[in-house]
Design a protein around this motif. Structure first.
Motif, PDB file in Angstrom:
ATOM      1  N   VAL A  35       0.836  -1.210   0.000  1.00 28.58           N
ATOM      2  CA  VAL A  35       0.000   0.000   0.000  1.00 28.58           C
ATOM      3  C   VAL A  35       0.863   1.249   0.000  1.00 28.58           C
ATOM      4  O   VAL A  35       0.710   2.152  -0.838  1.00 28.58           O
ATOM      5  CB  VAL A  35      -0.948   0.018   1.215  1.00 28.58           C
ATOM      6  N   SER A  36       1.803   1.339   0.942  1.00 29.42           N
ATOM      7  CA  SER A  36       2.537   2.586   1.159  1.00 29.42           C
ATOM      8  C   SER A  36       3.458   2.952   0.001  1.00 29.42           C
ATOM      9  O   SER A  36       3.568   4.136  -0.364  1.00 29.42           O
ATOM     10  CB  SER A  36       3.340   2.507   2.457  1.00 29.42           C
ATOM     11  N   GLU A  37       4.124   1.976  -0.614  1.00 26.90           N
ATOM     12  CA  GLU A  37       5.052   2.290  -1.691  1.00 26.90           C
ATOM     13  C   GLU A  37       4.315   2.774  -2.938  1.00 26.90           C
ATOM     14  O   GLU A  37       4.830   3.619  -3.684  1.00 26.90           O
ATOM     15  CB  GLU A  37       5.929   1.076  -2.021  1.00 26.90           C
ATOM     16  N   PHE A  38       3.122   2.259  -3.168  1.00 29.78           N
ATOM     17  CA  PHE A  38       2.326   2.731  -4.300  1.00 29.78           C
ATOM     18  C   PHE A  38       1.909   4.183  -4.073  1.00 29.78           C
ATOM     19  O   PHE A  38       1.980   5.014  -4.980  1.00 29.78           O
ATOM     20  CB  PHE A  38       1.093   1.845  -4.476  1.00 29.78           C
ATOM     21  N   LEU A  39       1.484   4.493  -2.849  1.00 32.30           N
ATOM     22  CA  LEU A  39       1.100   5.870  -2.540  1.00 32.30           C
ATOM     23  C   LEU A  39       2.295   6.805  -2.662  1.00 32.30           C
ATOM     24  O   LEU A  39       2.184   7.913  -3.208  1.00 32.30           O
ATOM     25  CB  LEU A  39       0.501   5.942  -1.139  1.00 32.30           C
ATOM     26  N   ARG A  40       3.431   6.380  -2.162  1.00 28.72           N
ATOM     27  CA  ARG A  40       4.638   7.217  -2.248  1.00 28.72           C
ATOM     28  C   ARG A  40       5.009   7.481  -3.712  1.00 28.72           C
ATOM     29  O   ARG A  40       5.364   8.613  -4.082  1.00 28.72           O
ATOM     30  CB  ARG A  40       5.797   6.540  -1.519  1.00 28.72           C
ATOM     31  N   ALA A  41       4.915   6.445  -4.547  1.00 31.34           N
ATOM     32  CA  ALA A  41       5.222   6.604  -5.968  1.00 31.34           C
ATOM     33  C   ALA A  41       4.194   7.473  -6.680  1.00 31.34           C
ATOM     34  O   ALA A  41       4.464   8.003  -7.757  1.00 31.34           O
ATOM     35  CB  ALA A  41       5.298   5.234  -6.649  1.00 31.34           C
ATOM     36  N   SER A  42       3.028   7.632  -6.056  1.00 32.12           N
ATOM     37  CA  SER A  42       1.970   8.462  -6.628  1.00 32.12           C
ATOM     38  C   SER A  42       2.022   9.897  -6.113  1.00 32.12           C
ATOM     39  O   SER A  42       1.090  10.668  -6.339  1.00 32.12           O
ATOM     40  CB  SER A  42       0.602   7.846  -6.311  1.00 32.12           C
ATOM     41  N   GLY A  43       3.086  10.227  -5.393  1.00 29.00           N
ATOM     42  CA  GLY A  43       3.269  11.603  -4.943  1.00 29.00           C
ATOM     43  C   GLY A  43       2.774  11.894  -3.545  1.00 29.00           C
ATOM     44  O   GLY A  43       2.756  13.061  -3.123  1.00 29.00           O
ATOM     45  N   TRP A  44       2.375  10.843  -2.792  1.00 31.76           N
ATOM     46  CA  TRP A  44       1.928  11.068  -1.420  1.00 31.76           C
ATOM     47  C   TRP A  44       3.133  11.276  -0.507  1.00 31.76           C
ATOM     48  O   TRP A  44       4.222  10.770  -0.760  1.00 31.76           O
ATOM     49  CB  TRP A  44       1.099   9.873  -0.938  1.00 31.76           C
ATOM     50  N   ARG A  45       2.925  12.027   0.576  1.00 29.06           N
ATOM     51  CA  ARG A  45       3.985  12.316   1.541  1.00 29.06           C
ATOM     52  C   ARG A  45       3.956  11.296   2.678  1.00 29.06           C
ATOM     53  O   ARG A  45       2.892  10.976   3.206  1.00 29.06           O
ATOM     54  CB  ARG A  45       3.815  13.724   2.124  1.00 29.06           C
ATOM     55  N   ASP A  46       5.131  10.824   3.049  1.00 28.09           N
ATOM     56  CA  ASP A  46       5.253   9.911   4.184  1.00 28.09           C
ATOM     57  C   ASP A  46       5.416  10.758   5.448  1.00 28.09           C
ATOM     58  O   ASP A  46       6.465  11.374   5.659  1.00 28.09           O
ATOM     59  CB  ASP A  46       6.439   8.982   3.997  1.00 28.09           C
ATOM     60  N   LYS A  47       4.394  10.792   6.286  1.00 23.12           N
ATOM     61  CA  LYS A  47       4.408  11.586   7.516  1.00 23.12           C
ATOM     62  C   LYS A  47       4.667  10.719   8.755  1.00 23.12           C
ATOM     63  O   LYS A  47       4.481  11.171   9.880  1.00 23.12           O
ATOM     64  CB  LYS A  47       3.071  12.305   7.672  1.00 23.12           C
ATOM     65  N   SER A  48       5.116   9.486   8.540  1.00 24.57           N
ATOM     66  CA  SER A  48       5.334   8.565   9.653  1.00 24.57           C
ATOM     67  C   SER A  48       6.483   9.030  10.532  1.00 24.57           C
ATOM     68  O   SER A  48       7.471   9.581  10.051  1.00 24.57           O
ATOM     69  CB  SER A  48       5.646   7.155   9.123  1.00 24.57           C
ATOM     70  N   LYS A  49       6.347   8.782  11.823  1.00 23.94           N
ATOM     71  CA  LYS A  49       7.427   9.062  12.754  1.00 23.94           C
ATOM     72  C   LYS A  49       8.325   7.832  12.871  1.00 23.94           C
ATOM     73  O   LYS A  49       7.879   6.709  12.647  1.00 23.94           O
ATOM     74  CB  LYS A  49       6.869   9.441  14.127  1.00 23.94           C
ATOM     75  N   THR A  50       9.572   8.042  13.216  1.00 26.85           N
ATOM     76  CA  THR A  50      10.523   6.944  13.342  1.00 26.85           C
ATOM     77  C   THR A  50      10.013   5.891  14.321  1.00 26.85           C
ATOM     78  O   THR A  50       9.617   6.213  15.448  1.00 26.85           O
ATOM     79  CB  THR A  50      11.888   7.468  13.825  1.00 26.85           C
ATOM     80  N   ASN A  51       9.988   4.641  13.851  1.00 28.28           N
ATOM     81  CA  ASN A  51       9.524   3.505  14.660  1.00 28.28           C
ATOM     82  C   ASN A  51       8.056   3.647  15.091  1.00 28.28           C
ATOM     83  O   ASN A  51       7.633   3.013  16.057  1.00 28.28           O
ATOM     84  CB  ASN A  51      10.406   3.316  15.896  1.00 28.28           C
ATOM     85  N   GLY A  52       7.330   4.507  14.413  1.00 28.60           N
ATOM     86  CA  GLY A  52       5.917   4.691  14.739  1.00 28.60           C
ATOM     87  C   GLY A  52       5.025   4.088  13.671  1.00 28.60           C
ATOM     88  O   GLY A  52       5.495   3.448  12.729  1.00 28.60           O
ATOM     89  N   PRO A  53       3.728   4.278  13.795  1.00 28.61           N
ATOM     90  CA  PRO A  53       2.796   3.752  12.808  1.00 28.61           C
ATOM     91  C   PRO A  53       2.954   4.451  11.462  1.00 28.61           C
ATOM     92  O   PRO A  53       3.473   5.573  11.380  1.00 28.61           O
ATOM     93  CB  PRO A  53       1.424   4.034  13.430  1.00 28.61           C
ATOM     94  N   LEU A  54       2.498   3.779  10.413  1.00 29.32           N
ATOM     95  CA  LEU A  54       2.543   4.337   9.066  1.00 29.32           C
ATOM     96  C   LEU A  54       1.528   5.470   8.941  1.00 29.32           C
ATOM     97  O   LEU A  54       0.396   5.359   9.408  1.00 29.32           O
ATOM     98  CB  LEU A  54       2.215   3.243   8.047  1.00 29.32           C
TER      99      LEU A  54
END
Length: 267
Positions: A35-54
């Motif tokens: 899920v996450s890599e597709f969103l990232r490749a689609s221009g979404w921002r990763d706002k996850s904190k280190t060692n935290g939830p996606l």
């Protein structure tokens, strides 16, 4: 359990044992990077904190997709802000919802909405799901009885969608969508829910259920990487095409303005 040998790889790589699992609704959660890599490749921002939830945020900051396995019951939360078409909405999907089914909904968030009216039931009916109605409630159940999609219409006019899957031991997942959830997203999820194709899980990640069928397959790491990269490449290509279309869209030509009291040329 059936055995399949995959052919066509070069020398020097060791195969790893994976399993194709069917029905996909009972395959377990899977790798959240689907899920996450597709969103990232689609221009979404990763706002996850280190060692935290996606936590992923859409380019226009109106939708967030989160996965939190550290709380109970844990799972996916997809939240959309109110816009001109819909009010604020939320979808909650249990931790064991297969990532392929979650991706049906999250992938659709990256694509333009179809001009056709959404029909949540159509993908289910195409796969011969059993349907029944009870007053204002409507239910579709998979042919093997393990998965369902329900629509509830309350006396106060509130509409609610609910879906999930469960085996005979009671192991499974549920998902619910608040009334303002865009219907094309629910339809996208129902299409993946009804998809008869098996999904792949690595050894040790296959649920213990008497109601799943599995096929052992030998897969090399490079093959897995190629499949994952193909999905990411497709997302990047679609994003590039959309952005290019926006940038090349012709702008409206400014009209000529004649000052008040100015002379007009007659023809």
């Amino acid at each position: 359990m059936k055995k399949k040998q995959w052919q066509g790889w070069g020398p020097g790589e060791q195969t790893e044992q994976h399993y194709l699992v069917q029905p996909r609704a009972l395959a377990g959660g899977g790798d959240v990077r689907h899920v996450s890599e597709f969103l990232r490749a689609s221009g979404w921002r990763d706002k996850s904190k280190t060692n935290g939830p996606l936590l992923m945020e859409s380019p226009d900051r109106t939708v967030r997709v989160a996965y939190d396995p550290y709380i109970l019951p844990g799972g996916w939360t997809i939240h959309g802000q109110a816009d001109g078409l819909n009010g604020e909405w939320t979808a909650n999907l249990g931790r064991q919802t297969p990532v392929e089914i979650v991706a049906g909904m999250t992938d659709a968030l990256t694509r333009p909405r179809s001009a056709h009216a959404p029909n949540v039931w159509a993908p289910l009916q195409e796969q011969n799901w059993h349907t029944r109605s009870e007053g204002e409630h409507y239910t579709a159940t998979s042919p093997d009885g393990t998965a369902w999609m329900q629509y509830h219409h309350s006396p106060d006019g509130t509409a609610m969608w609910w879906t999930g899957a469960k085996d005979q031991q009671g192991i499974g997942w549920t998902a619910n969508f608040t009334p303002n959830t865009p219907m094309h997203l629910v339809q996208a999820l129902s299409a993946e829910l009804a998809n008869p194709d098996p999904v792949m899980r690595p050894r040790g990640r296959v649920p213990h259920s008497a109601q799943i069928r599995t096929w052992s397959v030998s897969v090399k790491p490079s093959q897995l990487s190629a499949w994952q990269q193909a999905r990411i490449t497709a997302a990047r290509a679609a994003t590039w095409a959309r952005n290019s279309a926006r940038s090349t869209r012709p702008r409206a030509t400014a009209r000529t303005h004649t000052p008040a009291g100015g002379a007009r040329t007659r023809r």
